[in-house]
Enzyme design. Structure first.
Site, PDB file in Angstrom:
ATOM      1  N   HIS A  86     -34.968  42.143   7.508  1.00 31.20           N
ATOM      2  CA  HIS A  86     -33.802  41.265   7.354  1.00 31.20           C
ATOM      3  C   HIS A  86     -33.970  40.072   8.274  1.00 31.20           C
ATOM      4  O   HIS A  86     -34.311  40.230   9.444  1.00 31.20           O
ATOM      5  CB  HIS A  86     -32.510  42.003   7.705  1.00 31.20           C
ATOM      6  N   ASP A 165     -17.287  44.985   4.504  1.00 27.28           N
ATOM      7  CA  ASP A 165     -17.936  43.788   5.057  1.00 27.28           C
ATOM      8  C   ASP A 165     -17.689  42.575   4.172  1.00 27.28           C
ATOM      9  O   ASP A 165     -17.473  41.472   4.670  1.00 27.28           O
ATOM     10  CB  ASP A 165     -19.447  44.012   5.236  1.00 27.28           C
ATOM     11  N   ARG A 172     -13.511  36.251   8.088  1.00 28.05           N
ATOM     12  CA  ARG A 172     -14.079  35.636   9.303  1.00 28.05           C
ATOM     13  C   ARG A 172     -14.438  34.177   9.050  1.00 28.05           C
ATOM     14  O   ARG A 172     -14.291  33.324   9.918  1.00 28.05           O
ATOM     15  CB  ARG A 172     -15.319  36.426   9.748  1.00 28.05           C
ATOM     16  N   SER A 187     -21.918  43.563  10.666  1.00 27.76           N
ATOM     17  CA  SER A 187     -21.932  43.076   9.280  1.00 27.76           C
ATOM     18  C   SER A 187     -23.342  43.220   8.679  1.00 27.76           C
ATOM     19  O   SER A 187     -23.530  43.779   7.597  1.00 27.76           O
ATOM     20  CB  SER A 187     -21.489  41.607   9.288  1.00 27.76           C
ATOM     21  N   LYS A 191     -24.765  46.679   5.829  1.00 30.62           N
ATOM     22  CA  LYS A 191     -25.391  46.516   4.515  1.00 30.62           C
ATOM     23  C   LYS A 191     -26.802  47.085   4.506  1.00 30.62           C
ATOM     24  O   LYS A 191     -27.228  47.739   3.559  1.00 30.62           O
ATOM     25  CB  LYS A 191     -25.421  45.028   4.134  1.00 30.62           C
TER      26      LYS A 191
HETATM   27  N1  URA Z   1     -25.023  37.585   7.974  1.00 33.47           N
HETATM   28  C1  URA Z   1     -24.210  38.622   7.680  1.00 33.47           C
HETATM   29  O1  URA Z   1     -24.500  39.406   6.792  1.00 33.47           O
HETATM   30  N2  URA Z   1     -23.099  38.772   8.400  1.00 33.47           N
HETATM   31  C2  URA Z   1     -22.724  37.948   9.400  1.00 33.47           C
HETATM   32  O2  URA Z   1     -21.707  38.149  10.016  1.00 33.47           O
HETATM   33  C3  URA Z   1     -23.579  36.870   9.688  1.00 33.47           C
HETATM   34  C4  URA Z   1     -24.726  36.716   8.962  1.00 33.47           C
END
Ligand code: URA
Length: 430
Positions: A86, A165, A172, A187, A191
């Site tokens: 990621h 999320d 947010r 967050s 995932k």
């Molecule tokens: N990427 C995400 O998936 N979440 C965040 O809060 C910031 C970047």
């Protein structure tokens, strides 16, 4: 899932006053928010309290767990070790494109569930969708079948992964609570952990084109991400990498696919090759395949063969011509000297304004739009030499793209950059 119930105002007050949230409070508030019992304005207040007061490592791990529990976990029945990567997002960051087939060609399975771009950082799915016929939406059964057959899948995250999320991230975004390490880290990791991969390598970007502008901030985020993964039983490593200037020469959609194919065919820019191989080495180590040399596999052409199969498996034609822009504006060097700054954020915003990115979720993107850099920091340039090509199908966008570049391209008499080093700055392990 918590069975105990709380009053939202008490949970907010606890964090507002600098206290720590209990496991039960966290489980309840995330579940109740996902189900609409905790109102948006209450979660806004709690997000701001977390933003200001922070969370400790256990709270962050529990918060992440509660977000994972808000949805499904992908149960992938795959006969090779699974490992994913990621990136926290950068400009010209096309690394997933050569990396996923490379790691698959080395013997691991790479389930890479990706997103679309928002703002100045591009999205992997937008890039791949510039390939005629390529399809991002796959079912869980299709993902597992492709992983067993090809070894690599890059596709859209299924809707059921971490729905808490999705809701919280949108909130947010409009309450100025994005740039909080506990909230960003939970967050991202909710995932990635729900995706079910056994190993995870994080590419935490640092510099003007990244979320984290300084090395200290990036290191703190990387450490938090690695702690969360480890607490949830996922073998996790992070690389801190430079995002002060775009990765490679291409920034956009189709232009980044073309550059990635160059890398897979044995060419391409040195920084893209170096980062792809460094991330592949970390992923292979987590998958128990550290004896395989990704640089040799890349040079052998096997990663390119896997790319062709990966694109075809999702309906794409890897040989089809990629979209070309109807208009190219050439940005020239204003003087002789050394290019000392080619600022990642400035180039990212320029590419976005040219049409490569979107301003709101759901907007379309232009596949042919973007910026093609013709020089890198450290290069000697002469007045009038083309430095950047601005590609677009909407020439009216050129003035605002040029405005974004103002101050972002600097030519000096000497190379006065404090560091002109490697793309990989640090490695963070558990
Ligand atoms: N990427 C995400 O998936 N979440 C965040 O809060 C910031 C970047």
């Amino acid at each position: 899932m918590g069975t105990e119930s709380f009053a939202a105002v008490d949970v907010i007050r606890t964090k507002r006053d600098g206290g720590r949230l209990s496991d039960a409070q966290i489980a309840w508030v995330v579940d109740a928010y996902t189900n609409g019992v905790v109102a948006e304005e209450q979660m806004s207040a709690l997000a701001m309290a977390i933003f200001i007061r922070g969370m400790d490592a256990q709270e962050i791990a529990r918060w992440t767990g509660a977000m994972i529990d808000s949805g499904e976990r992908l149960a992938l029945d795959v006969d090779r070790p699974t490992v994913d990567k990621h990136s926290t997002g950068g400009v010209g960051d096309k690394i997933t494109l050569p990396l996923a087939p490379l790691v698959a060609a080395c013997g691991a399975a790479v389930p890479q569930l990706s997103g679309r771009g928002l703002g100045h950082t591009g999205g992997t799915l937008d890039k791949l969708e510039s390939i005629p016929g390529w399809r991002a939406e796959l079912s869980t059964a299709e993902i597992a079948a492709q992983l067993n057959d090809v070894g690599a899948v890059v596709c859209a995250a299924t809707k059921g992964l971490a729905p808490a999320d999705r809701k919280l991230y949108a909130l947010r975004d409009v309450t100025s609570t994005v740039e909080s390490i506990p909230l960003i880290a939970s967050s991202i990791m909710s995932k990635k952990i729900a995706e079910g991969s056994a190993g995870l390598v994080l590419d935490v970007k640092c510099g003007s084109g990244a979320f984290m502008k300084t090395r200290d901030q990036a290191r703190a985020l990387a450490r938090t991400l690695v702690e969360i993964g480890t607490a949830h039983g996922v073998a996790t490593t992070a690389l801190l990498t430079d995002m002060s200037t775009p990765l490679g020469y291409a920034v956009g959609n189709a232009v980044e696919v073309a550059e990635s194919v160059d890398v897979l065919r044995g060419g391409g820019p040195a920084d893209v090759i170096a980062l792809t191989v460094a991330l592949a080495r970390e992923m292979l180590a987590l998958a128990g395949l550290s004896e395989v040399d990704p640089a040799a596999v890349l040079a052998s052409g096997r990663a390119y063969e896997t790319w062709v199969r990966m694109i075809r498996a999702q309906g794409g034609d890897p040989e089809a011509p990629l979209p070309k822009p109807s208009h190219i504006h050439v940005f020239e060097a204003g003087r002789d000297g050394i290019l000392t700054t080619l600022d990642a954020y400035a180039v990212g915003v320029a590419a976005w304004r040219l049409g490569a990115g979107r301003a709101r979720p759901g907007d379309g993107v232009q596949y042919a739009a973007g910026v093609l850099c013709r020089a890198k920091p450290g290069d000697r340039v002469t007045a009038g030499q083309p430095l950047l090509e601005l590609h677009t199908d909407t020439p009216d966008a050129v003035p605002s793209a040029l405005a974004a570049l103002d101050g972002g391209v600097v030519i000096s008499d000497s190379d006065n950059r404090p560091t002109a080093g490697d793309v990989v700055l640090e490695t963070i392990r558990p």
